[in-house]
Design a protein around this motif. Structure first.
Motif, PDB file in Angstrom:
ATOM      1  N   LEU A  33       0.839  -1.205   0.000  1.00  0.00           N
ATOM      2  CA  LEU A  33       0.000   0.000   0.000  1.00  0.00           C
ATOM      3  C   LEU A  33       0.872   1.253   0.000  1.00  0.00           C
ATOM      4  CD1 LEU A  33      -2.766   1.347   0.088  1.00  0.00           C
ATOM      5  CD2 LEU A  33      -2.739   1.069   2.589  1.00  0.00           C
ATOM      6  N   VAL A  37       0.689   4.080  -2.881  1.00  0.00           N
ATOM      7  CA  VAL A  37       0.415   5.477  -2.540  1.00  0.00           C
ATOM      8  C   VAL A  37       1.511   6.375  -3.110  1.00  0.00           C
ATOM      9  CG1 VAL A  37       0.263   7.124  -0.618  1.00  0.00           C
ATOM     10  CG2 VAL A  37      -1.024   4.968  -0.536  1.00  0.00           C
ATOM     11  N   VAL A  67      -6.270   4.445  -2.060  1.00  0.00           N
ATOM     12  CA  VAL A  67      -4.918   4.810  -2.478  1.00  0.00           C
ATOM     13  C   VAL A  67      -4.868   6.300  -2.817  1.00  0.00           C
ATOM     14  CG1 VAL A  67      -3.094   4.405  -4.175  1.00  0.00           C
ATOM     15  CG2 VAL A  67      -4.377   2.477  -3.246  1.00  0.00           C
ATOM     16  N   ALA A 146      -2.167   0.947  -7.897  1.00  0.00           N
ATOM     17  CA  ALA A 146      -3.369   1.441  -7.233  1.00  0.00           C
ATOM     18  C   ALA A 146      -4.629   0.820  -7.806  1.00  0.00           C
ATOM     19  CB  ALA A 146      -3.441   2.956  -7.345  1.00  0.00           C
TER      20      ALA A 146
END
Length: 184
Positions: A33, A37, A67, A146
């Protein structure tokens, strides 16, 4: 006093393999993640998503929206989440009221919005960050995309190589024209 804490980066540093995000088709660790991001934040730069800019995120709560939310915060822009179920007049008032410079949405939300698609940027479809990787950027660029279906350069599902982002202008969004065009 320091700035806001980047919760994703904080957790990625402390528990990179811990589960961070899960839906029926996606399961990401904090490290994945964090990387997504970072990629998304770099991909938003050409749109004018930068410190002090006002960014409206009009999206259902899906993986690309999560995201995007963290990427806008990481960029230093002012995040204004808006309900995608707002009517055209309500959305117009909200966008005018916050003075949105950029309006973001997701592929899952875009068909339902009462805003002209020309006024929004679908985060799932943003081209790769300028210059490729994030070396020298705000985050590293490893892990899942994402959109959970991109390629190694961070292109989301359906993106073509060499696709260009719309140029970012310094003029604020004309919310009335955006909503009028969508409802005409």
């Amino acid at each position: 006093m320091s700035g806001p804490v980047d919760a994703v980066a904080w957790w990625a540093a402390r528990a990179p393999d811990a589960p961070a995000l899960k839906d029926p088709s996606t399961r990401w660790t904090y490290a994945e993640l964090h990387a997504a991001v970072g990629r998304m934040a770099r991909r938003m730069e050409p749109l004018g998503v930068a410190p002090g800019r006002v960014v409206a995120l009009v999206a259902h709560p899906d993986v690309p929206a999560v995201v995007a939310l963290h990427a806008v915060r990481r960029s230093g822009a002012v995040l204004v989440p808006l309900n995608p179920q707002l009517t055209a007049p309500e959305l117009e008032r909200a966008l005018e009221g916050v003075g949105a410079d950029v309006v973001l949405t997701t592929a899952g939300t875009a068909p339902d919005l009462a805003v002209d698609p020309a006024w929004t940027h679908v985060v799932d479809d943003l081209p790769p960050a300028p210059g490729g990787g994030a070396e020298g950027g705000q985050a590293h660029e490893r892990g899942a995309d994402a959109a959970a279906a991109g390629d190694a350069e961070g292109r989301g599902q359906g993106m073509e190589a060499g696709a260009e982002a719309a140029p970012a202008g310094d003029a604020p969004l004309d919310a009335v024209a955006a909503v009028d065009a969508a409802t005409a």
